[in-house]
Design an enzyme around this catalytic site. Structure first.
Site, PDB file in Angstrom:
ATOM      1  N   GLU A   1       0.804  -1.230   0.000  1.00  0.00           N
ATOM      2  CA  GLU A   1       0.000   0.000   0.000  1.00  0.00           C
ATOM      3  C   GLU A   1       0.839   1.285   0.000  1.00  0.00           C
ATOM      4  OE1 GLU A   1      -4.168  -1.321   1.898  1.00  0.00           O
ATOM      5  OE2 GLU A   1      -2.715  -0.750   3.406  1.00  0.00           O
TER       6      GLU A   1
HETATM    7  C1  TNX Z   1      -4.327  -3.442   4.548  1.00  0.00           C
HETATM    8  S1  TNX Z   1      -3.318  -6.394   4.451  1.00  0.00           S
HETATM    9  C2  TNX Z   1      -3.181  -3.667   5.234  1.00  0.00           C
HETATM   10  C3  TNX Z   1      -3.169  -3.533   6.708  1.00  0.00           C
HETATM   11  C4  TNX Z   1      -4.518  -3.163   7.232  1.00  0.00           C
HETATM   12  C5  TNX Z   1      -5.595  -3.872   6.465  1.00  0.00           C
HETATM   13  C6  TNX Z   1      -6.957  -3.536   6.954  1.00  0.00           C
HETATM   14  C7  TNX Z   1      -2.026  -5.489   4.271  1.00  0.00           C
HETATM   15  C8  TNX Z   1      -0.823  -6.058   3.704  1.00  0.00           C
HETATM   16  N1  TNX Z   1      -2.066  -4.179   4.648  1.00  0.00           N
HETATM   17  O1  TNX Z   1      -2.241  -2.562   7.068  1.00  0.00           O
HETATM   18  O2  TNX Z   1      -4.591  -3.505   8.584  1.00  0.00           O
HETATM   19  O3  TNX Z   1      -5.520  -3.445   5.129  1.00  0.00           O
HETATM   20  O4  TNX Z   1      -7.199  -2.172   7.027  1.00  0.00           O
END
Ligand code: TNX
Length: 544
Positions: free
Chosen positions: A310
């Site tokens: 992300e």
């Molecule tokens: C995305 S799953 C994320 C987490 C969050 C989740 C829910 C992932 C690799 N990264 O940092 O906790 O969404 O909001």
């Protein structure tokens, strides 16, 4: 009844039941097995109230004709027919040999393995068999007469725990490690850093923790890693960068380049800061390299998870530059890297591994709770998710399969609890933007097929569950979301593709609630499971 989870590779009838009673002798043939057999004795006493007598080899043990239990290293035994695991071992370049056989006949229970880890797996099966069987009226325990041959399907079977959004003490994590060992997982992946907090000593300007954040000292982490290792669980630390790093920026303002910290609302009801670390800022790697070096020293694991998820708003060229630096640096520390699936966009060589997570269920168009303001960048990242997997498959980058749809334990439960007092917790805990799922729906998947068209076992490194803790306030809510679905991921990671249907699994689950209650763990009493099976087992036997 045979209620072992995950279900073994092969189970055939044995010759007559074995009666386990106070003083039943247990003997082992190799000093390397001593701690494993000792732990088994403690666990079996705690769970059944029956105390076996441990008789080390060479002390005239097994005299007489009394039935006994024997554990031995016998690499040339019947286990040689079992296939090696698929995937990547978390602890060493060559996967340790987890295969074992277990025969329970009238006079003898024998566990055979090629190395100590196999004895641990075999004794875990025996422990589950004993702990899920009610005591007879005379206080003995009739162990089912079976011949078990068993080996894991996948070499990597993990659980990722977010200790950032909510902190869990080392004692809590030891309970999670015990649970992982009970279900034959071999990885605890700790998500140690994120936007909300930096839970490690490394990287802090002052080691005193004067920013009021609770964090683990290196000593805490070393002790945890050792505790896990004794139970054949490897802790894989995750230092999540370049995004999800706002907490580091707050600790180290010199990492602020004036444009890499933004405040945004990404998901309904959950305002988040989003940060990306700038590879062109000299301070970035002078801080991060030191952190990675310290973490590599603290954890004996073969892998360091470098995050990489992300990185919204970060220019792609900078993302690539950043991830390449980090993975090269981790290599220079003689460790391998793993990252979330997006990291394959920067580094697609087979010595890296990725964790596939963006499955349709997350922010999928099917979600009625899809926030209307989903950022275009988020949407674009999701659109690239399929390409990540294709790239990894084409380039031989092994994939840990962790689809949100089936392996994320913060997805709210759909069915009601059999216990009405749990209904408020069920409705409150779990990320509301996920479509709710029943325990049965979560169980309904196959790790190779989850990678989609063109995937084969050769692409899979293993299986990983994950729990994020934005909505989880304490340890009892954590285990409420983990149990029972964690056992489903255990089944998919260890058992063969078609080894257990939901009906098999559901029936076995009915005997496991009792084990969790013994450990004082809160679990979701799904109305789909008959938790009252074996009610005559004494649940008052507690951890000593
Ligand atoms: C995305 S799953 C994320 C987490 C969050 C989740 C829910 C992932 C690799 N990264 O940092 O906790 O969404 O909001």
């Amino acid at each position: 009844m045979f209620d072992v989870i995950p279900s073994p590779f092969r189970v055939a009838p044995g010759a007559g039941p074995f009666r386990f009673r106070q003083g039943t002798q247990i003997n082992y043939g190799d000093p390397a097995l001593a701690p494993i057999v000792e732990r088994f004795c403690r666990d079996v006493t705690r769970r059944t109230g029956i105390r076996p007598e441990l008789v080390p080899d060479g002390r005239g043990a097994l005299a007489g004709l009394a039935p006994c239990i024997r554990v031995e290293i016998a690499p040339d035994s019947e286990i040689v027919v079992l296939p090696p695991p698929i995937g990547v071992s978390p602890s060493a370049d060559l996967a340790p040999d987890e295969r074992y056989s277990l025969s329970c006949d009238r006079d003898r229970i024998v566990v055979r393995c090629a190395e100590a880890i196999g004895a641990a797996r075999g004794l875990t099966t025996l422990l589950q068999m004993m702990a899920t069987t009610p005591l007879d009226a005379d206080g003995t325990l009739t162990v089912p007469a079976v011949r078990v041959l068993d080996a894991p399907r996948f070499a990597w079977r993990g659980l990722s725990v977010d200790v950032v959004r909510t902190f869990f003490s080392p004692a809590d994590l030891r309970q999670i490690i015990d649970l992982l060992a009970l279900y034959k997982f071999n990885v605890l992946h700790l998500h140690l850093t994120d936007d909300q907090a930096w839970r490690i000593a490394a990287g802090r300007p002052s080691r005193r923790g004067d920013d009021a954040t609770t964090f683990y000292t290196n000593e805490d982490l070393r002790e945890l890693a050792a505790y896990a290792r004794e139970r054949f669980v490897t802790i894989v630390p995750e230092i999540d960068t370049p995004a999800h790093a706002s907490a580091l920026l707050r600790l180290r303002p010199e990492l602020d380049n004036g444009r890499n910290m933004t405040s945004r609302e990404l998901v309904a009801g959950l305002p988040r800061n989003s940060t990306w670390l700038d590879p062109d800022l000299p301070a970035t790697f002078s801080v991060l390299d030191e952190v990675l070096e310290e973490i590599a020293d603290v954890f004996p694991s073969r892998f360091i998870n470098i995050g990489g998820d992300e990185a919204f708003g970060m220019p792609e060229t900078l993302y690539i530059k950043f991830v390449r630096h980090v993975r090269a640096y981790v290599h220079s520390l003689h460790k391998r890297t793993i990252g979330w699936q997006e990291s394959v966009r920067a580094y697609a060589e087979p010595d890296h591994a990725i964790q596939y997570w963006i499955s349709g269920a997350r922010l999928g168009t099917s979600s009625p709770l899809l926030p209307v303001n989903v950022d275009a960048l988020v949407a674009a990242s999701i659109a690239r998710a399929r390409g990540d997997i294709e790239c990894a498959m084409a380039r031989g980058v092994p994939i840990i399969v962790s689809p949100v749809s089936h392996a994320y334990f913060d997805v709210p439960y759909a069915e009601p609890s059999a216990d009405p007092t749990q209904e408020r917790m069920r409705q409150r805990v779990g990320l509301q933007f996920h479509p709710v799922r029943t325990v049965a729906q979560s169980f309904d998947w196959e790790p190779v097929n989850a990678l989609g068209l063109g995937a084969g076992p050769e692409h899979v490194a293993g299986v990983g569950g994950a729990i994020w803790t934005e909505t989880i306030k304490d340890f009892s809510e954590l285990t409420f979301m983990l149990l029972p679905r964690l056992t489903g991921v255990a089944q998919k990671g260890w058992g063969d593709a078609d080894a257990a249907t939901w009906d098999d699994h559901r029936r076995r689950l009915g005997a496991h609630g009792r084990l969790w209650a013994q450990d004082g763990l809160t679990y979701f009493k799904s109305s789909a499971v008959d938790w009252a099976r074996h009610t005559n087992v004494d649940t008052t036997v507690r951890r000593t």
